[in-house]
Design a protein around this motif. Structure first.
Motif, PDB file in Angstrom:
ATOM      1  N   THR A  61       0.900  -1.155  -0.008  1.00  0.00           N
ATOM      2  CA  THR A  61       0.098   0.050  -0.062  1.00  0.00           C
ATOM      3  C   THR A  61       1.036   1.163   0.017  1.00  0.00           C
ATOM      4  N   THR A  62       1.872   1.264   0.773  1.00  0.00           N
ATOM      5  CA  THR A  62       2.994   2.351   0.910  1.00  0.00           C
ATOM      6  C   THR A  62       3.380   2.579  -0.496  1.00  0.00           C
ATOM      7  N   CYS A  63       3.846   1.675  -1.102  1.00  0.00           N
ATOM      8  CA  CYS A  63       4.661   1.831  -2.448  1.00  0.00           C
ATOM      9  C   CYS A  63       3.582   2.323  -3.302  1.00  0.00           C
ATOM     10  N   LEU A  64       2.423   1.862  -3.445  1.00  0.00           N
ATOM     11  CA  LEU A  64       1.520   2.278  -4.411  1.00  0.00           C
ATOM     12  C   LEU A  64       1.023   3.502  -4.292  1.00  0.00           C
ATOM     13  N   ALA A  65       1.081   3.947  -2.934  1.00  0.00           N
ATOM     14  CA  ALA A  65       0.610   5.477  -2.887  1.00  0.00           C
ATOM     15  C   ALA A  65       1.685   6.353  -3.392  1.00  0.00           C
ATOM     16  N   LYS A  66       3.073   5.907  -3.175  1.00  0.00           N
ATOM     17  CA  LYS A  66       4.168   6.673  -3.634  1.00  0.00           C
ATOM     18  C   LYS A  66       3.969   7.023  -5.238  1.00  0.00           C
TER      19      LYS A  66
END
Length: 71
Positions: free
Chosen positions: A46-51
């Motif tokens: 989720t963090t990667c996708l948000a970035k």
């Protein structure tokens, strides 16, 4: 869905004219991770996708909807 998301991410990067290195500089997500995501080898966190979404000016929900609607 993973394959459609991967294709959509490749499309977005291509439209921007960015290399994986460019994406890495903008997101701080490694080239190897982005490459694995774009090849549908791994799912993004989720963090990667948000970035990545922030770099493309999209929301996570919007990107997932785009991927879901793609063939």
């Amino acid at each position: 869905m993973q394959t459609r998301l991967a294709r959509r991410l490749v499309e977005l990067r291509t439209v921007q004219g960015w290399s994986l290195e460019d994406l890495e500089r903008r997101t701080r997500v490694s080239r190897s991770t982005s490459s694995r995501i774009e090849r549908a080898v791994t799912d993004p966190t989720t963090t990667c996708l948000a970035k990545v979404c922030a770099a493309y000016g999209r929301t996570v929900s919007g990107l997932l909807a785009e991927a879901e609607d793609s063939p």
